[in-house]
Enzyme design. Structure first.
Site, short mmCIF file in Angstrom:
data_model
loop_
_atom_site.label_atom_id
_atom_site.label_comp_id
_atom_site.label_asym_id
_atom_site.label_seq_id
_atom_site.Cartn_x
_atom_site.Cartn_y
_atom_site.Cartn_z
N GLN A 1 -47.16 -41.38 61.22
CA GLN A 1 -46.95 -40.40 60.07
C GLN A 1 -48.12 -40.42 58.85
O GLN A 1 -48.43 -41.49 58.61
CB GLN A 1 -45.43 -40.95 59.22
CG GLN A 1 -45.15 -40.20 58.02
CD GLN A 1 -43.54 -39.84 57.98
OE1 GLN A 1 -43.09 -39.17 58.74
NE2 GLN A 1 -43.19 -40.12 56.80
N ARG B 1 -54.72 -43.80 54.48
CA ARG B 1 -53.84 -44.60 53.46
C ARG B 1 -53.91 -46.21 54.07
O ARG B 1 -53.58 -47.00 53.48
CB ARG B 1 -52.49 -44.28 53.41
CG ARG B 1 -51.60 -44.15 54.30
CD ARG B 1 -50.44 -43.62 54.17
NE ARG B 1 -49.27 -43.21 54.99
CZ ARG B 1 -47.83 -43.31 55.05
NH1 ARG B 1 -47.46 -43.19 54.07
NH2 ARG B 1 -47.26 -43.05 56.10
N HIS C 1 -50.19 -38.36 47.27
CA HIS C 1 -48.73 -38.40 47.48
C HIS C 1 -48.10 -39.36 46.51
O HIS C 1 -47.70 -40.59 46.38
CB HIS C 1 -48.45 -39.06 48.93
CG HIS C 1 -46.91 -39.11 49.52
ND1 HIS C 1 -45.94 -39.88 48.64
CD2 HIS C 1 -46.47 -38.86 50.42
CE1 HIS C 1 -44.97 -39.81 49.26
NE2 HIS C 1 -45.22 -39.43 50.30
N ASP D 1 -36.41 -33.12 50.06
CA ASP D 1 -37.81 -33.21 50.73
C ASP D 1 -38.24 -31.71 51.06
O ASP D 1 -37.85 -31.25 51.95
CB ASP D 1 -37.44 -34.05 51.99
CG ASP D 1 -38.73 -34.63 52.43
OD1 ASP D 1 -39.73 -34.04 52.33
OD2 ASP D 1 -38.70 -35.17 53.78
N GLU E 1 -46.16 -34.32 44.96
CA GLU E 1 -47.31 -34.61 45.75
C GLU E 1 -48.19 -33.37 45.81
O GLU E 1 -47.68 -32.39 45.92
CB GLU E 1 -47.08 -34.91 47.14
CG GLU E 1 -45.76 -35.99 47.13
CD GLU E 1 -45.47 -36.29 48.57
OE1 GLU E 1 -45.82 -35.96 49.62
OE2 GLU E 1 -44.16 -36.50 48.74
C1 BG6 Z 1 -42.84 -37.25 52.10
C2 BG6 Z 1 -42.25 -36.70 53.07
O1 BG6 Z 1 -44.11 -36.74 51.60
O2 BG6 Z 1 -43.34 -38.60 52.21
C3 BG6 Z 1 -40.96 -37.53 53.33
O3 BG6 Z 1 -41.95 -35.23 52.63
C4 BG6 Z 1 -41.35 -38.99 53.91
O4 BG6 Z 1 -40.50 -36.66 54.73
C5 BG6 Z 1 -42.00 -39.47 52.70
O5 BG6 Z 1 -40.17 -39.65 54.02
C6 BG6 Z 1 -42.53 -41.00 52.80
O6 BG6 Z 1 -43.22 -41.08 53.89
P1 BG6 Z 1 -43.77 -42.40 54.47
O7 BG6 Z 1 -44.47 -42.41 55.58
O8 BG6 Z 1 -44.44 -42.79 53.39
O9 BG6 Z 1 -42.31 -43.26 54.55
#
Ligand code: BG6
Length: 285
Positions: free
Chosen positions: A80, A85, A152, A197, A256
């Protein structure tokens, strides 16, 4: 006069601490991650989870993760929110002129996923009474390069139940909690009574976070960004996240700033794209 200090941070990861006449800030080289910004006499602007891990290859939970080169979890991607990062960045330059406004420039060392330097990332964090961050992506390869990116940002809030996010009325968004269906923001203020979200698209405008509990307004101003993501995990997701406290959703919100989904950027050979966010706050009474 400002002061920038190199230190060993949590988990043995290197970090910079910045002290200016107006504020303090902290940046981990892991992810070029701004983990703290606080104006003197004010509550912290950025939220950082008490449960965050500080380990190589794992993102820090809170502050400003740099999402690049993809957002979310496309089926053909291994993880993800990209890999920027989770990488160790390098300090390129620290500028601390007599004005006291301090800028730290970081670069992502060349890696195979980015053509061993053909796609270059530079990140400038400027600390004064405000915090601004600029991510510059340069394509020196012979081919076009498409990417998504997002700063973010996790904000500290006093109470999510009374929070309002303004500036997105009439803007289309993709609802991640409803199969990414396209909807239009009807209200002048977004309020939180459950998980939110949403990826707002085609919106270059600034957003304000009105925090009645902390009596402050946070301004999120941006340049070179067409998307704004608003996220709060609420109760069930907070419990499911191993690096986030069960009740921490009550005192954070993510707003974000980026270019994601249909706002992804395609950089022609030789071209550069810049994304800037400027964060400021003031008392609301
Ligand atoms: C947000 C997403 O930007 O980040 C969410 O829209 C997600 O769906 C969140 O849960 C956190 O993501 P992560 O990978 O840092 O747990």
């Amino acid at each position: 006069m400002s002061r920038v200090t190199f230190l060993t941070g949590r988990g043995g990861l290197p970090k910079l601490e910045i002290a200016t006449a107006w504020s303090t800030a902290e940046i981990y080289l892991h992810g070029a991650h701004v983990t703290r910004f606080q104006e003197t006499g004010q509550p912290p602007l950025l939220f950082l989870s008490d449960q965050s891990r500080f380990e190589p290859n794992v993102p820090i939970r809170g502050g400003i993760p740099i999402i690049f080169p993809w957002f979310g979890k496309p089926a053909d991607k291994p993880a993800q929110h990209g890999f920027a990062r989770n990488r160790s960045w390098a300090v390129k330059e620290i500028a601390s002129p007599a004005t006291g406004i301090t800028t730290v420039r970081l670069v992502l060392p060349p890696c195979p996923e980015l053509g061993d330097g053909n796609i270059a990332l530079e990140y400038a964090v400027t600390v004064s009474e405000n915090l601004s961050a600029e991510l510059v992506v340069t394509n020196t390869s012979a081919r076009a390069y498409a990417f998504e990116t997002c700063l973010h940002t996790y904000f500290t809030v006093g109470d999510i139940n009374t929070l309002e996010v303004l500036g997105l009325q009439g803007v289309d968004y993709l609802d991640s909690l409803d199969a990414h269906r396209r909807k239009t923001e009807a209200g002048a203020a977004i309020r939180f009574a459950g998980e939110v979200d949403r990826t707002y698209v085609n919106t270059p405008h600034r957003v304000e976070i009105h925090d009645a509990a902390l009596h402050r307004v946070i301004r999120v101003e941006k340049i070179g960004s067409a998307s704004t993501v608003v996220w709060n995990p609420w109760i069930a997701k907070a419990k499911a996240m191993p690096d986030f406290g069960n009740a921490e959703y009550q005192r954070m919100v993510c707003v974000e700033t980026g270019n994601v989904a249909e706002n992804q950027i395609t950089l022609a050979p030789g071209a550069t794209a810049s994304l800037t966010v400027k964060l400021s706050s003031e008392p609301s009474r």
